[in-house]
Design an enzyme around this catalytic site. Structure first.
Site, PDB file in Angstrom:
ATOM      1  N   GLY A 110       4.393  -0.883  -6.078  1.00  0.00           N
ATOM      2  CA  GLY A 110       3.915   0.214  -6.915  1.00  0.00           C
ATOM      3  C   GLY A 110       4.835   1.407  -6.851  1.00  0.00           C
ATOM      4  O   GLY A 110       5.674   1.489  -5.949  1.00  0.00           O
ATOM      5  N   GLY A 164       0.059   5.293  -2.579  1.00  0.00           N
ATOM      6  CA  GLY A 164      -0.864   5.017  -1.473  1.00  0.00           C
ATOM      7  C   GLY A 164      -0.671   3.667  -0.805  1.00  0.00           C
ATOM      8  O   GLY A 164      -1.607   3.129  -0.233  1.00  0.00           O
ATOM      9  N   LYS A 165       0.560   3.136  -0.846  1.00  0.00           N
ATOM     10  CA  LYS A 165       0.793   1.830  -0.224  1.00  0.00           C
ATOM     11  C   LYS A 165       0.632   1.933   1.297  1.00  0.00           C
ATOM     12  O   LYS A 165      -0.056   1.121   1.915  1.00  0.00           O
ATOM     13  CB  LYS A 165       2.189   1.312  -0.600  1.00  0.00           C
ATOM     14  CG  LYS A 165       2.339   1.098  -2.100  1.00  0.00           C
ATOM     15  CD  LYS A 165       3.687   0.560  -2.495  1.00  0.00           C
ATOM     16  CE  LYS A 165       4.807   1.554  -2.403  1.00  0.00           C
ATOM     17  NZ  LYS A 165       4.708   2.683  -3.335  1.00  0.00           N
ATOM     18  N   GLU A 177       8.975  27.477 -30.078  1.00  0.00           N
ATOM     19  CA  GLU A 177       7.753  26.973 -29.423  1.00  0.00           C
ATOM     20  C   GLU A 177       6.570  27.006 -30.389  1.00  0.00           C
ATOM     21  O   GLU A 177       5.739  26.093 -30.383  1.00  0.00           O
ATOM     22  CB  GLU A 177       7.443  27.782 -28.157  1.00  0.00           C
ATOM     23  CG  GLU A 177       8.485  27.647 -27.044  1.00  0.00           C
ATOM     24  CD  GLU A 177       8.807  26.211 -26.665  1.00  0.00           C
ATOM     25  OE1 GLU A 177       7.941  25.324 -26.804  1.00  0.00           O
ATOM     26  OE2 GLU A 177       9.960  25.958 -26.251  1.00  0.00           O
TER      27      GLU A 177
HETATM   28  P1  ATP Z   1       6.231   5.517  -0.867  1.00  0.00           P
HETATM   29  O1  ATP Z   1       6.479   4.393  -1.803  1.00  0.00           O
HETATM   30  O2  ATP Z   1       6.948   6.767  -1.286  1.00  0.00           O
HETATM   31  O3  ATP Z   1       6.371   5.179   0.572  1.00  0.00           O
HETATM   32  P2  ATP Z   1       3.406   5.188  -0.712  1.00  0.00           P
HETATM   33  O4  ATP Z   1       2.975   4.422  -1.905  1.00  0.00           O
HETATM   34  O5  ATP Z   1       3.498   4.485   0.573  1.00  0.00           O
HETATM   35  O6  ATP Z   1       4.721   5.974  -1.054  1.00  0.00           O
HETATM   36  P3  ATP Z   1       1.698   6.955   0.668  1.00  0.00           P
HETATM   37  O7  ATP Z   1       2.721   7.342   1.666  1.00  0.00           O
HETATM   38  O8  ATP Z   1       0.647   6.021   1.086  1.00  0.00           O
HETATM   39  O9  ATP Z   1       2.414   6.411  -0.606  1.00  0.00           O
HETATM   40  O10 ATP Z   1       1.028   8.234   0.017  1.00  0.00           O
HETATM   41  C1  ATP Z   1       1.388   9.529   0.373  1.00  0.00           C
HETATM   42  C2  ATP Z   1       0.151  10.379   0.496  1.00  0.00           C
HETATM   43  O11 ATP Z   1      -0.454  10.543  -0.763  1.00  0.00           O
HETATM   44  C3  ATP Z   1      -0.902   9.740   1.359  1.00  0.00           C
HETATM   45  O12 ATP Z   1      -0.773  10.118   2.682  1.00  0.00           O
HETATM   46  C4  ATP Z   1      -2.180  10.260   0.775  1.00  0.00           C
HETATM   47  O13 ATP Z   1      -2.534  11.461   1.380  1.00  0.00           O
HETATM   48  C5  ATP Z   1      -1.844  10.535  -0.659  1.00  0.00           C
HETATM   49  N1  ATP Z   1      -2.383   9.441  -1.500  1.00  0.00           N
HETATM   50  C6  ATP Z   1      -1.682   8.531  -2.204  1.00  0.00           C
HETATM   51  N2  ATP Z   1      -2.502   7.705  -2.872  1.00  0.00           N
HETATM   52  C7  ATP Z   1      -3.747   8.070  -2.562  1.00  0.00           C
HETATM   53  C8  ATP Z   1      -5.043   7.583  -2.918  1.00  0.00           C
HETATM   54  N3  ATP Z   1      -5.200   6.547  -3.731  1.00  0.00           N
HETATM   55  N4  ATP Z   1      -6.111   8.211  -2.391  1.00  0.00           N
HETATM   56  C9  ATP Z   1      -5.970   9.263  -1.558  1.00  0.00           C
HETATM   57  N5  ATP Z   1      -4.787   9.763  -1.189  1.00  0.00           N
HETATM   58  C10 ATP Z   1      -3.695   9.197  -1.681  1.00  0.00           C
END
Ligand code: ATP
Length: 631
Positions: free
Chosen positions: A212, A217-218, A434
């Site tokens: 994703g 949020g992975k 604009e």
């Molecule tokens: P990357 O690909 O950049 O590593 P990622 O997909 O792993 O990003 P996360 O590190 O899990 O993303 O998300 C960063 C922060 O955004 C999380 O710590 C959380 O606080 C917030 N966040 C992201 N998605 C969600 C969600 N679905 N619900 C609540 N908080 C979220």
């Protein structure tokens, strides 16, 4: 283990070097500083006077002893021992003179270096080894210095095991992403009771690939899985596997898997899998071998899971397209879970999660903020809440207000407000431009509703017209796209109509409009002359939005037809914008005047100035009826 101060290894190394430099440069002569150095001519005079008793020759260096103590050397120091240098070209008269004066002469081989010399020979190795040792101990993150644990820690990398985190993260903390949650939720029961599954011979997937866009949020989901199942969580970013030493990455992988198996049931989470998991055999030199070895080790570890080991490996990537197919084979990362950018409902849910501990003012409507933030990821929304809270705190407010959210949203989208000296003439042109966009967006029936228009410079933009879709769009109908093209052309057309000239201010509008028209013709089959064929020259990356070039698979004639159709679409858009401006010229003048005076106009104010439009019952028909290509 006793903790050594961090500076101690460096101090020891420094001391060894100092001793070597001090004594080692003239090996075998530990007492040389005690002997005054005298010029060769003075030595010859002393010899002629019969004052010299002994002389030792070593290469061109000579040390000697006088028969009695005398003031010698430039400093006239009283001493009996002395040293001097024999001229490099030799002195034929020296030996006969020494013999004549009855001096005891000894000759020492100049290679007889002594202990200091041997040390000197090993000096580079000592330095290299010392630095390596020091580096390992530092990389190992040992607080108190080095020791066997330093290298161990280095090989382990920074894999972190979270057994009892301060605050357990569960699925409740992951807002939206219902599909992804459902997919991984199945694994919770397995991790809690692995025996229940293994008894029945059920094969539970060991590898789950979370895909994703960034910030969806992975990592959060992986942590939540560990939190729900209450199992240890090993987290490493794949880029941390790659060190400058070949083999370290593979060794780290081995250690992490060993540790996870020991602590099973457990979860390993590998972030940024694409940094090691790219298709093998494509790199050129450099850290390529290290990457391949690490990848091979991951594959070997995943193959090596015996059925009963309850270890689940989750990996995250936003480039699944570049992953080595071997990683995706059955038995490895064969379960794929996609996390999408949140839709409006999910954005509301995410904002709720992140405003749990933030006092928000009563006027704040999270649904409104969610509506105004299409395209924001979970991480962006978290950042928005945080920035708004910081702004409220800076300005001494007790709660975060709508204005804080609005200000921070604009800042995140367009950059900070810029103080820029703009000449009145240029400011007028800006207001015309604009207002042109705004007017067209207001009257065309399929355009997104307006949010605001401003001529306050922010980031790279001097002004902006913001529209916000009422609903999240998943497909883009042709009417909507054509109205959008006309809105893009509205600024330039207003300049042309009112000021009788155009400016470079339309640069970005033209670029975006051309790209969109090209997609309409070449990808979405929206031109009748070109027809429903795919004539794209690039492919958009599914998660990153970047364009990736594609080989051209169509004829020159088709390319010309595409160019022609694109030009027609853009011309049609400009004509429609011009028609709207002609029809509502008075309203446009009023809008320009208000914008110049007030600098920023919100949706209500725009409606007030421009009068009814499609958002009220009085939807107007488009100024130019259908009939153009594609309709
Ligand atoms: P990357 O690909 O950049 O590593 P990622 O997909 O792993 O990003 P996360 O590190 O899990 O993303 O998300 C960063 C922060 O955004 C999380 O710590 C959380 O606080 C917030 N966040 C992201 N998605 C969600 C969600 N679905 N619900 C609540 N908080 C979220």
């Amino acid at each position: 283990m006793n903790k050594m101060p961090k500076w101690l290894p460096i101090a020891i190394l420094g001391a060894v070097l100092a001793v070597l430099v001090f004594y080692g440069l003239r090996p075998g002569e530990p007492a040389r500083q005690a002997q005054p150095s005298i010029p060769y001519t003075e030595f010859k005079t002393l010899l002629a006077k019969g004052e010299v008793a002994e002389l030792t020759l070593k290469g061109d260096a000579a040390t000697g002893v006088l028969k009695r103590e005398l003031p010698i050397g430039p400093a006239q120091r009283t001493a009996q021992a002395f040293r001097t240098r024999v001229p490099a070209f030799g002195d034929r008269e020296l030996l006969p003179a020494l013999e004549k004066a009855d001096v005891v002469v000894s000759v020492v081989k100049s290679e007889e270096a002594g202990a200091g010399g041997y040390l000197l020979a090993f000096l580079p190795w000592i330095v290299i080894f010392g630095l390596y040792w020091w580096f390992l101990s530092r990389r190992g993150g040992m607080v108190g210095g080095f020791g066997a644990g330093g290298a161990d820690k280095f090989l382990e990398g920074s894999a972190r095991r979270i057994e009892k985190p301060g605050k357990r993260i569960t699925f409740k903390d992951v807002a939206g992403q219902d599909n992804a949650k459902r997919e991984v939720a199945e694994l919770v029961d397995y991790l809690r009771n692995p025996d229940k599954y293994t008894r029945l011979g059920a094969e539970v997937p060991h590898g789950v690939l979370l895909m994703g866009p960034p910030g969806t949020g992975k990592t959060l989901l992986a942590r939540a899985l560990a939190g729900e199942a209450e199992v240890p969580f090993f987290h490493i970013s794949a880029s941390e596997f790659i060190e400058m030493f070949v083999g370290v990455g593979a060794s780290r992988v081995r250690r992490m898997f060993d540790e996870a198996k020991k602590r099973a049931p457990s979860i390993i989470f590998i972030d940024e899998l694409d940094s090691v998991g790219r298709v093998r055999g494509t790199g050129l030199g450099g850290g390529h071998d290290e990457r391949e070895q690490t990848l091979n080790q991951i594959l070997a570890e995943m193959d090596g899971f015996a059925g009963h080991e309850a270890v689940i490996v989750l990996a995250a990537t936003n480039r699944p397209d570049v992953l080595d197919p071997a990683l995706l084979r059955p038995g490895r990362f064969d379960r794929h879970v996609t996390l999408d950018l949140p839709d409006r409902e999910a954005r509301i849910a995410i904002l709720k999660v992140h405003t749990r501990d933030v006092p928000v003012a009563e006027d704040v409507d999270l649904a409104g903020i969610a509506a105004g933030t299409p395209g924001f990821s979970g991480a962006d929304l978290k950042n928005l809440v945080n920035e708004a809270a910081m702004l409220a705190a800076r300005e001494g407010r007790a709660a975060v207000t709508v204005k804080d959210f609005e200000e921070m949203r604009d800042k995140l989208l367009m950059g900070s407000v810029r103080t820029l000296a703009i000449q009145p003439e240029e400011r007028h042109r800006l207001a015309v431009h604009e207002s042109g966009h705004t007017l067209v967006a207001h009257y065309l029936p399929h355009a997104d509703p307006l949010h605001k228009v401003t001529i306050i410079p922010r980031g790279r933009a001097l002004g902006a017209t913001q529209q916000l879709p009422e609903e999240d769009r998943h497909t883009l109908p042709i009417d909507y796209l054509k109205d959008r093209l006309a809105v893009m052309m509205g600024g330039r057309t207003a300049e042309k109509t009112l000021l009788r000239s155009v400016s470079s201010g339309a640069d970005d509008d033209i670029r975006q409009a051309t790209a969109m028209a090209r997609a309409m013709v070449g990808r979405w089959g929206m031109s009748e002359t070109v027809g429903p064929v795919d004539v794209r020259e690039s492919e958009q990356h599914p998660f990153l939005g970047r364009e990736i070039a594609q080989p051209r698979r169509f004829s020159e004639a088709t390319a010309e037809a595409v160019d022609q159709a694109v030009r027609e679409l853009l011309q049609e858009a400009e004509d429609r914008a011009a028609a709207a401006i002609r029809e509502h010229r008075q309203e446009l003048d009023a809008l320009i005047a208000a914008l110049e005076k007030e600098e920023s106009l919100g949706r209500d104010r725009i409606d007030e100035i421009l009068g009814p439009n499609r958002t009220t019952e009085n939807r107007k028909p488009p100024p130019i009826a259908a009939g153009a290509p594609g309709e």
